[in-house]
Scaffold this motif. Sequence first.
Motif, mmCIF file in Angstrom:
data_model
loop_
_atom_site.group_PDB
_atom_site.id
_atom_site.type_symbol
_atom_site.label_atom_id
_atom_site.label_comp_id
_atom_site.label_asym_id
_atom_site.label_seq_id
_atom_site.Cartn_x
_atom_site.Cartn_y
_atom_site.Cartn_z
ATOM 1 N N LYS A 158 45.465 68.824 19.177
ATOM 2 C CA LYS A 158 44.664 68.131 18.170
ATOM 3 C C LYS A 158 45.437 67.712 16.933
ATOM 4 O O LYS A 158 44.997 66.830 16.187
ATOM 5 C CB LYS A 158 43.461 68.976 17.792
ATOM 6 N N ASP A 159 46.576 68.303 16.691
ATOM 7 C CA ASP A 159 47.322 67.932 15.484
ATOM 8 C C ASP A 159 48.043 66.604 15.629
ATOM 9 O O ASP A 159 48.285 65.919 14.630
ATOM 10 C CB ASP A 159 48.355 69.017 15.153
ATOM 11 N N ARG A 160 48.395 66.231 16.848
ATOM 12 C CA ARG A 160 49.203 65.026 17.029
ATOM 13 C C ARG A 160 48.507 63.944 17.847
ATOM 14 O O ARG A 160 48.950 62.797 17.852
ATOM 15 C CB ARG A 160 50.517 65.395 17.722
ATOM 16 N N THR A 207 51.118 60.778 18.259
ATOM 17 C CA THR A 207 52.124 60.705 17.207
ATOM 18 C C THR A 207 53.070 61.896 17.310
ATOM 19 O O THR A 207 52.765 62.888 17.977
ATOM 20 C CB THR A 207 51.467 60.700 15.815
ATOM 21 N N TYR A 222 39.186 68.692 21.839
ATOM 22 C CA TYR A 222 40.617 68.685 22.065
ATOM 23 C C TYR A 222 41.077 70.020 22.621
ATOM 24 O O TYR A 222 40.539 71.079 22.269
ATOM 25 C CB TYR A 222 41.371 68.454 20.740
ATOM 26 N N SER A 270 55.480 57.097 18.249
ATOM 27 C CA SER A 270 54.044 57.058 18.538
ATOM 28 C C SER A 270 53.755 56.073 19.658
ATOM 29 O O SER A 270 54.513 55.123 19.882
ATOM 30 C CB SER A 270 53.266 56.631 17.285
ATOM 31 N N ASP A 300 43.543 72.927 22.226
ATOM 32 C CA ASP A 300 43.971 73.422 20.918
ATOM 33 C C ASP A 300 45.325 72.897 20.461
ATOM 34 O O ASP A 300 45.498 72.502 19.313
ATOM 35 C CB ASP A 300 44.001 74.950 20.926
ATOM 36 N N ASN A 301 46.295 72.901 21.303
ATOM 37 C CA ASN A 301 47.628 72.535 20.846
ATOM 38 C C ASN A 301 47.859 71.030 20.856
ATOM 39 O O ASN A 301 48.984 70.571 20.657
ATOM 40 C CB ASN A 301 48.693 73.243 21.689
ATOM 41 N N THR A 310 44.927 61.842 19.006
ATOM 42 C CA THR A 310 43.583 61.474 18.586
ATOM 43 C C THR A 310 42.923 60.624 19.657
ATOM 44 O O THR A 310 43.470 59.587 20.055
ATOM 45 C CB THR A 310 43.608 60.675 17.272
#
Length: 124
Positions: A64-66, A84, A59, A16, A61-62, A68
Motif C-alpha cells: 500500500k505504500d507504493r 512508484t 491492499y 514508476s 499490507d506491504n 495505488t
Amino acid sequence: VQLQASGGGLVQPGGSLRLTCAASGFTTDCYAIGWFRQAPGKGPEGVACINSLDGSTLYVDNMKDRFTISRDDADKNTVYLQMTGLTPEDTAVYYCAAGLMPALYNYPERYNYWGQGTQVTVSS
C-alpha cells in the motif's frame, strides 16, 4: 468476462509505471477487480483490489505504500495500478482478475476470471 492488462515494460529502479486493466462482459454489478503478480519461480501474489459498487479498495499490507489501485471515473471497468518506487523485487508478470463477489479479497483463488498478464521488469 474478459480482462486485458497493459502498460508493463522495462523501468529503472526507483521509477514508476501505471498499469491498465480493461474489463468487460459483466452480467452483474457486484464484483471485484484485483491486481496480482507472479515472479519467476514463485506463486501468484495479491497486490490490491477494488469493489465495483462503491470503489472501496483493499491492499496487501506491504504494497500500500507504493502501489495505488483506482478506476476510471467514467468507466468503472477500467482499473489502474499506479506503481512508484519500483525495485528489482517488483519484477513480475502482473495480472488483473475479476471475482464475482461483494467482498474484497486479495487471494487468487477467490477470482473467477483472469486476463493475460503484462510484464514489468525493473532493472538498471
